[in-house]
Enzyme design. Structure first.
Site, PDB file in Angstrom:
ATOM      1  N   THR A 290     -10.414 -11.263 -11.843  1.00 26.60           N
ATOM      2  CA  THR A 290     -11.093  -9.726 -11.972  1.00 26.60           C
ATOM      3  C   THR A 290     -11.772  -9.526 -10.688  1.00 26.60           C
ATOM      4  OG1 THR A 290     -13.121 -10.780 -12.901  1.00 26.60           O
ATOM      5  CG2 THR A 290     -11.494  -9.656 -14.576  1.00 26.60           C
ATOM      6  N   ASP A 355     -15.635 -21.604 -10.884  1.00 25.20           N
ATOM      7  CA  ASP A 355     -15.896 -20.400 -10.889  1.00 25.20           C
ATOM      8  C   ASP A 355     -16.369 -19.948  -9.472  1.00 25.20           C
ATOM      9  OD1 ASP A 355     -16.856 -17.737 -11.670  1.00 25.20           O
ATOM     10  OD2 ASP A 355     -18.793 -18.167 -12.382  1.00 25.20           O
ATOM     11  N   VAL A 596     -27.420 -11.833 -12.744  1.00 27.61           N
ATOM     12  CA  VAL A 596     -27.324 -13.549 -13.097  1.00 27.61           C
ATOM     13  C   VAL A 596     -28.637 -14.154 -13.151  1.00 27.61           C
ATOM     14  CG1 VAL A 596     -24.937 -13.382 -11.697  1.00 27.61           C
ATOM     15  CG2 VAL A 596     -27.116 -13.899 -10.493  1.00 27.61           C
TER      16      VAL A 596
END
Length: 738
Positions: A290, A355, A596
């Site tokens: 993404t 990630d 986050v």
């Protein structure tokens, strides 16, 4: 667990940081756990002065077009684009505020945003009017001289959509073009608003549905507005879309990863990508990639540069068991801005396993390397290496570690590939890896100062714990969870690793002044917590940055000497901007902690834990003379709970359930850093309704969606028992301390 609870400040600090991503899963929307949570404010619920007002100076937005942004340096008193200019250097030529007179800098005005979640937007300032976004994609216009709100647009995102956000219900900004303000909502809609009053000109849905989200700021150029999306943790397929600014019609779309191989490819670039995905069924979990944040437009070459995200699942053993680089994950793409066709790509982390997104800010500059002026694009992505590439060709010029890196020893300049050390492998073990999925640098904007030649990077050292899915290791199978996290990570192993550590290493945050030519830090400022705010550099030899612990600082750009600080009482993650109105220079920033940080925040240093998280938009000027209203301290005590009667097995079951479904929002070890409710502090009424909240969804309008699709009554009771155990442990600690 009991030993860990005794040292809870240290434990929660690293447990939060080692939580692989430090992301949000399900959420209340602000408020206290005792009262559930207040709903999102609307214009009608806000005080009268926050409602629509006459906007006397909005006409200037009509004139924002390609030439005006290209020539932004001719009007440095405005901030016309996301990074001020198309190159996104976040440097301002304004020099009224300098390192010599900054002692006279004080509050000009502050305005409440009526939010309690993370605020990440960079404001756009045009001729005395500021345009920006808040949580969920709410957009507002503000008088840049007084802070008076002129209009507010609420896209009215359904609260239950908050469950699909990996990292809070945030939004990073708007774009302005020819009298319109372009903003994207959290549930994937793109809006064109009239800059005069915020009324909707057109609206288009950019996604097929949940669990896609949008948190990034749109970019606008050539009468096109471009937006990406998020959801890689949940199982989506990434893409970027360009729309006509006048009509909202789709101009082009670029998919960043291949889809179902039984279906035709959408565009030719995917032909090269397909062979790099081997042996798996990635399309059933989306594939990821993404483009949720960074995009930079270069008008001279008509190129759009885009950073892409992690794989879905994170783990390459499940996603692509036959190996392969998995293009175009974790890559920088150079696209033709008119057609969307690819010119070149560079992959920062081939076959990404941790990630390590490349969605971190991209920046264009012309710098001298080996005696030759090079047109470069620079990035400090999550993986810990600072990349300098020739932006015309994609040639790698340098890649040096700017933070602690254990997964790779270096990047081979001949091949352009990182040389992995093996320390990041976790197929057969639980691995501690630096950086974590929070990254050595996350989305927080960096800045470049052409006078010093330095890039100023919000940096951190956070270790990550990774272990491959037990089901995959045992059976070679992976069960996809619909509309929930699909990382391929074994959360049970994560919990066991946390419990086994006698003392968890501390996290650190830094502001690093990085020399992109020499590949080294010139100076750095150290902070007690990671995930601090974005950066602004100015011609006054200044660098501004807000911090997680509630400060707004200024440093000398050349030496790093701290020359000014203001305690805001609210954590800052957004990047500041500077502008002028009536000949006076202002520096403005959004204060509102989150993103986050919801699980990665440290309860010891979090201003949100001490004061709540009341959002504010704050502006300073020389001789401002104002003072921020003092916020009230929050009650940190834990109420009485009944004696624990659940068995060890039930508590253990609840511990795993909490780590899987709750920790991502409410904090590791059930300790919230202050943005969302701390579940240890639930009162008797909330405890009695726990199942109705978690499975029944009675607070879905406030963002706490039902989890009945994943959790049984027994699961919820076990989770409640685990929270009860943690509450009893920490209440006992408080009693001893007091």
């Amino acid at each position: 667990m009991a030993d860990l609870a005794k040292n809870w400040p240290v434990a929660v600090n690293a447990a939060a940081g080692l939580v692989l991503a430090g992301f949000i899963g399900w959420q209340f929307i602000g408020g206290s756990s005792e009262e559930g949570a207040p709903a999102r404010p609307t214009v009608a619920e806000a005080p009268a002065e926050a409602g629509p007002q006459e906007a006397p100076r909005v006409e200037g937005a009509i004139g924002v077009d390609l030439e005006r942004i290209i020539n932004a340096d001719s009007e440095p008193g405005n901030w016309l684009a996301h990074g001020r200019t198309f190159d996104e250097q976040r440097f301002s030529p304004l020099d009224q505020i300098t390192a010599d007179n900054i002692g006279e800098l004080s509050l000009a005005w502050s305005t409440d945003t009526y939010t309690t979640r993370g605020l990440e937007a960079t404001p756009i300032v045009v001729d005395g009017v500021m345009y920006l976004s808040l949580n969920w994609g709410i957009a507002i216009a503000v008088d840049a001289k007084t802070g008076e709100e002129l209009w507010r647009f609420d896209p009215e995102v359904p609260g239950e959509w908050g469950r699909y956000g990996c990292c809070d219900v945030v939004n990073r900004g708007v774009a302005v073009w020819k009298g319109r303000v372009y903003t994207a909502s959290f549930d994937g809609r793109l809006f064109a608003l009239d800059a005069k009053d915020g009324s909707v000109v057109w609206e288009v849905n950019t996604i097929p549905g949940p669990p896609y989200t949008i948190t990034g700021a749109p970019r606008v150029f050539n009468d096109k507005v471009v937006i990406g999306n998020g959801g890689g943790e949940y199982g989506v397929r990434g893409y970027i879309t360009a729309y006509d600014t006048e009509t909202g019609e789709e101009a082009w779309r670029f998919y960043t990863v291949p889809g179902d191989p039984s279906l035709p490819l959408e565009h030719p670039e995917l032909e090269a990508a397909v062979p790099t995905w081997k042996g798996g069924e990635w399309w059933k979990v989306g594939g990821g990639g993404t483009a949720w944040d960074s995009m930079v437009f270069e008008p001279e070459t008509n190129t759009l540069y885009v950073g892409t995200g992690n794989g879905s699942p994170w783990t390459r053993a499940i996603r692509s068991p036959g190996g392969g680089d998995n293009l175009y994950l974790s890559s920088i793409l150079a696209l033709n801005a008119d057609s969307g066709r690819m010119k070149w790509y560079y992959q920062t982390t081939p076959g990404d396993n941790w990630d390590y997104t490349a969605t971190q800010p991209l920046m264009l500059a012309d710098i001298e390397i080996d005696g030759k002026l090079r047109n470069v694009i620079m990035q400090a992505p999550k993986n810990g290496f600072f990349y300098v590439l020739d932006r015309n060709t994609g040639e790698l010029l340098s890649a040096n570690p700017f933070s602690t890196v254990t997964w790779a020893s270096h990047v081979d300049l001949e091949t352009g590939r990182p040389v992995e050390t093996g320390e990041g492998e976790f197929n057969d073990r639980t691995a501690f890896v630096l950086p974590s999925a929070n990254g050595a640098h996350n989305w927080h904007p960096m800045a470049f100062h052409p006078g010093t030649g330095l890039v100023y990077i919000p940096t951190q050292d956070i270790a990550g714990i990774y272990s491959l899915s037990e089901q995959w290791k045992r059976d070679g199978e992976y069960e996809v969870k619909e509309n929930w996290w699909n990382t391929g990570i074994d959360w049970t192993a994560y919990v066991d690793a946390i419990n086994a550590l006698p003392e968890i290493p501390m996290e650190k945050g830094y502001l690093k002044a990085w020399d992109p030519v020499k590949g080294e830090a010139r100076w750095q400022a150290e902070y007690p917590a990671p995930l601090n705010g974005g950066v602004l550099a100015t011609a006054g030899n200044l660098v501004f940055q807000g911090t997680a612990d509630g400060y707004f600082h200024a440093y000398k750009a050349d030496t790093g000497e701290r020359v000014w600080s203001q305690y805001i009482q609210t954590g800052i993650v957004a990047a500041p901007v500077t502008y002028t109105v009536d000949g006076e220079q202002y520096v403005a920033v959004l204060a509102g902690w989150g993103g986050v940080n919801i699980v990665s925040g440290d309860a010891r240093t979090s201003a949100a834990a001490r004061y709540g998280n009341e959002g504010r938009l704050i502006a300073f000027k020389i001789g401002g003379g104002g003072e921020l209203p003092q916020l009230a301290l929050r009650d940190q005590s834990i109420p009485e709970w009944p004696a624990l009667t659940a068995s060890e097995e039930e508590v253990r079951h609840g511990e795993i359930g909490y780590a899987t479904y709750c920790m991502l929002c409410h904090g590791a070890l059930a300790i919230s850093p202050g943005v969302t409710p701390d579940l240890r502090r639930m009162n008797e009424n909330v405890r009695a309704m726990f199942d109705e909240i978690v499975r029944g969804g009675i607070l879905s309008d406030n963002g706490m969606a039902s989890f009945a699709d994943h959790l049984s009554e027994e699961d919820v009771q076990a989770i409640k028992s685990y929270i009860q155990k943690r509450a009893l442990e920490d209440r006992a600690r408080q009693e001893v301390t007091n």
